[in-house]
Motif scaffolding. Sequence first.
Motif, PDB file in Angstrom:
ATOM      1  N   THR A  33       0.850  -1.193   0.000  1.00 28.23           N
ATOM      2  CA  THR A  33       0.000   0.000   0.000  1.00 28.23           C
ATOM      3  C   THR A  33       0.881   1.236   0.000  1.00 28.23           C
ATOM      4  O   THR A  33       1.797   1.345   0.826  1.00 28.23           O
ATOM      5  N   GLY A  34       0.610   2.146  -0.947  1.00 25.23           N
ATOM      6  CA  GLY A  34       1.395   3.385  -1.010  1.00 25.23           C
ATOM      7  C   GLY A  34       1.113   4.260   0.195  1.00 25.23           C
ATOM      8  O   GLY A  34      -0.045   4.416   0.587  1.00 25.23           O
ATOM      9  N   GLY A  35       2.163   4.823   0.753  1.00 23.69           N
ATOM     10  CA  GLY A  35       2.003   5.648   1.950  1.00 23.69           C
ATOM     11  C   GLY A  35       1.250   6.940   1.682  1.00 23.69           C
ATOM     12  O   GLY A  35       0.564   7.469   2.558  1.00 23.69           O
ATOM     13  N   PHE A  36       1.372   7.456   0.473  1.00 22.28           N
ATOM     14  CA  PHE A  36       0.763   8.752   0.158  1.00 22.28           C
ATOM     15  C   PHE A  36      -0.694   8.591  -0.258  1.00 22.28           C
ATOM     16  O   PHE A  36      -1.589   9.174   0.351  1.00 22.28           O
ATOM     17  N   LEU A  37      -0.936   7.768  -1.280  1.00 26.18           N
ATOM     18  CA  LEU A  37      -2.309   7.590  -1.773  1.00 26.18           C
ATOM     19  C   LEU A  37      -3.114   6.622  -0.910  1.00 26.18           C
ATOM     20  O   LEU A  37      -4.325   6.593  -0.977  1.00 26.18           O
ATOM     21  N   LYS A  38      -2.414   5.796  -0.160  1.00 26.34           N
ATOM     22  CA  LYS A  38      -3.044   4.757   0.669  1.00 26.34           C
ATOM     23  C   LYS A  38      -3.886   3.812  -0.191  1.00 26.34           C
ATOM     24  O   LYS A  38      -4.945   3.356   0.206  1.00 26.34           O
ATOM     25  N   GLY A  40      -3.723   0.344  -2.983  1.00 24.89           N
ATOM     26  CA  GLY A  40      -2.939  -0.868  -3.219  1.00 24.89           C
ATOM     27  C   GLY A  40      -1.951  -0.700  -4.362  1.00 24.89           C
ATOM     28  O   GLY A  40      -2.259  -0.072  -5.364  1.00 24.89           O
ATOM     29  N   ASN A  41      -0.753  -1.236  -4.174  1.00 17.45           N
ATOM     30  CA  ASN A  41       0.168  -1.417  -5.283  1.00 17.45           C
ATOM     31  C   ASN A  41       0.859  -2.759  -5.063  1.00 17.45           C
ATOM     32  O   ASN A  41       0.494  -3.499  -4.149  1.00 17.45           O
ATOM     33  N   THR A  42       1.790  -3.096  -5.932  1.00 20.07           N
ATOM     34  CA  THR A  42       2.432  -4.415  -5.844  1.00 20.07           C
ATOM     35  C   THR A  42       3.930  -4.236  -5.736  1.00 20.07           C
ATOM     36  O   THR A  42       4.517  -3.449  -6.497  1.00 20.07           O
ATOM     37  N   VAL A  91      -1.690  13.654  -9.206  1.00 13.30           N
ATOM     38  CA  VAL A  91      -0.322  13.158  -9.038  1.00 13.30           C
ATOM     39  C   VAL A  91      -0.003  12.197 -10.177  1.00 13.30           C
ATOM     40  O   VAL A  91      -0.900  11.556 -10.716  1.00 13.30           O
ATOM     41  N   GLU A  92       1.276  12.139 -10.522  1.00 16.22           N
ATOM     42  CA  GLU A  92       1.694  11.171 -11.533  1.00 16.22           C
ATOM     43  C   GLU A  92       2.284   9.969 -10.808  1.00 16.22           C
ATOM     44  O   GLU A  92       3.262  10.095 -10.070  1.00 16.22           O
ATOM     45  N   VAL A  93       1.673   8.817 -11.006  1.00 12.66           N
ATOM     46  CA  VAL A  93       2.114   7.608 -10.291  1.00 12.66           C
ATOM     47  C   VAL A  93       2.888   6.710 -11.240  1.00 12.66           C
ATOM     48  O   VAL A  93       2.459   6.453 -12.360  1.00 12.66           O
ATOM     49  N   GLY A  94       4.024   6.215 -10.765  1.00 15.03           N
ATOM     50  CA  GLY A  94       4.797   5.216 -11.511  1.00 15.03           C
ATOM     51  C   GLY A  94       5.450   5.818 -12.737  1.00 15.03           C
ATOM     52  O   GLY A  94       5.604   7.011 -12.780  1.00 15.03           O
ATOM     53  N   GLY A  95       5.773   5.017 -13.683  1.00 14.82           N
ATOM     54  CA  GLY A  95       6.014   3.599 -13.951  1.00 14.82           C
ATOM     55  C   GLY A  95       6.323   2.751 -12.764  1.00 14.82           C
ATOM     56  O   GLY A  95       5.460   2.035 -12.271  1.00 14.82           O
TER      57      GLY A  95
HETATM   58  P1  2BA Z   1       2.317   6.407  -2.879  1.00 19.35           P
HETATM   59  O1  2BA Z   1       3.109   6.694  -1.659  1.00 19.35           O
HETATM   60  O2  2BA Z   1       0.860   6.144  -2.693  1.00 19.35           O
HETATM   61  O3  2BA Z   1       2.545   7.632  -3.880  1.00 19.35           O
HETATM   62  C1  2BA Z   1       1.820   7.734  -5.091  1.00 19.35           C
HETATM   63  C2  2BA Z   1       2.259   8.956  -5.869  1.00 19.35           C
HETATM   64  O4  2BA Z   1       1.923  10.118  -5.130  1.00 19.35           O
HETATM   65  C3  2BA Z   1       3.760   9.019  -6.089  1.00 19.35           C
HETATM   66  O5  2BA Z   1       4.089   8.288  -7.260  1.00 19.35           O
HETATM   67  C4  2BA Z   1       4.001  10.515  -6.236  1.00 19.35           C
HETATM   68  O6  2BA Z   1       3.693  10.964  -7.538  1.00 19.35           O
HETATM   69  C5  2BA Z   1       2.954  11.096  -5.305  1.00 19.35           C
HETATM   70  N1  2BA Z   1       3.513  11.408  -3.982  1.00 19.35           N
HETATM   71  C6  2BA Z   1       3.996  10.545  -3.076  1.00 19.35           C
HETATM   72  N2  2BA Z   1       4.393  11.197  -1.965  1.00 19.35           N
HETATM   73  C7  2BA Z   1       4.143  12.499  -2.184  1.00 19.35           C
HETATM   74  C8  2BA Z   1       4.308  13.694  -1.414  1.00 19.35           C
HETATM   75  N3  2BA Z   1       4.839  13.645  -0.183  1.00 19.35           N
HETATM   76  N4  2BA Z   1       3.934  14.876  -1.972  1.00 19.35           N
HETATM   77  C9  2BA Z   1       3.415  14.934  -3.205  1.00 19.35           C
HETATM   78  N5  2BA Z   1       3.206  13.833  -3.980  1.00 19.35           N
HETATM   79  C10 2BA Z   1       3.572  12.636  -3.481  1.00 19.35           C
HETATM   80  P2  2BA Z   1       5.488   7.514  -7.307  1.00 19.35           P
HETATM   81  O7  2BA Z   1       6.599   8.414  -6.875  1.00 19.35           O
HETATM   82  O8  2BA Z   1       5.591   6.905  -8.659  1.00 19.35           O
HETATM   83  O9  2BA Z   1       5.391   6.363  -6.216  1.00 19.35           O
HETATM   84  C11 2BA Z   1       4.546   5.230  -6.400  1.00 19.35           C
HETATM   85  C12 2BA Z   1       4.610   4.349  -5.181  1.00 19.35           C
HETATM   86  O10 2BA Z   1       5.946   3.861  -5.014  1.00 19.35           O
HETATM   87  C13 2BA Z   1       4.306   5.063  -3.857  1.00 19.35           C
HETATM   88  O11 2BA Z   1       2.910   5.128  -3.640  1.00 19.35           O
HETATM   89  C14 2BA Z   1       5.010   4.175  -2.838  1.00 19.35           C
HETATM   90  O12 2BA Z   1       4.245   3.002  -2.585  1.00 19.35           O
HETATM   91  C15 2BA Z   1       6.264   3.759  -3.631  1.00 19.35           C
HETATM   92  N6  2BA Z   1       7.410   4.649  -3.341  1.00 19.35           N
HETATM   93  C16 2BA Z   1       7.741   5.782  -3.987  1.00 19.35           C
HETATM   94  N7  2BA Z   1       8.850   6.318  -3.485  1.00 19.35           N
HETATM   95  C17 2BA Z   1       9.214   5.521  -2.463  1.00 19.35           C
HETATM   96  C18 2BA Z   1      10.312   5.556  -1.535  1.00 19.35           C
HETATM   97  N8  2BA Z   1      11.257   6.518  -1.549  1.00 19.35           N
HETATM   98  N9  2BA Z   1      10.391   4.559  -0.619  1.00 19.35           N
HETATM   99  C19 2BA Z   1       9.462   3.568  -0.592  1.00 19.35           C
HETATM  100  N10 2BA Z   1       8.435   3.467  -1.463  1.00 19.35           N
HETATM  101  C20 2BA Z   1       8.302   4.447  -2.378  1.00 19.35           C
END
Ligand code: 2BA
Length: 109
Positions: A33-38, A40-42, A91-95
């Motif tokens: 689970t993504g910490g920001f969006l909360k 599900g991811n894999t 927000v832009e998520v991934g690749g």
């Molecule tokens: P999430 O934490 O749910 O984050 C989803 C997207 O939200 C991120 O995409 C980014 O675009 C945005 N985001 C995250 N934190 C933010 C913040 N504090 N302020 C503004 N926007 C924010 P991605 O960067 O592609 O990340 C996709 C997923 O990869 C994340 O889901 C998390 O599960 C993982 N991830 C990303 N960076 C990480 C890291 N440094 N350590 C551990 N996991 C990470």
Amino acid sequence: MKLIIAVVQDKDSNRLSKHLVKKGYRATKLASTGGFLKEGNTTFLIGVKDDEINDVLDIIQENCRSREQTVSPVSVMGGNVDSYVPYPIEVEVGGATVFVLQVEQFHQL
Ligand code: 2BA
């Protein structure tokens, strides 16, 4: 040996695991689970030889897309009234978010 940890969107996970298996790479998929969006991811754990890293990174890149996602204020902030922002944000998520770690030992016992 290295351990590749790749966080990918659920929408890409089946395609990615199919291509990894097809190329002979072993992987473990964890529901995360993504910490920001909360949402599900894999998370893939992929153990590889040092000279296989670039090939696996290419496979990940070819099979994981970045997507725009609109997030409602409540789901981002977890309903916390103090930090409430009264408009949706994009927000832009991934690749894929990828970590490559050195493996000290590898055993299959
Ligand atoms: P999430 O934490 O749910 O984050 C989803 C997207 O939200 C991120 O995409 C980014 O675009 C945005 N985001 C995250 N934190 C933010 C913040 N504090 N302020 C503004 N926007 C924010 P991605 O960067 O592609 O990340 C996709 C997923 O990869 C994340 O889901 C998390 O599960 C993982 N991830 C990303 N960076 C990480 C890291 N440094 N350590 C551990 N996991 C990470």
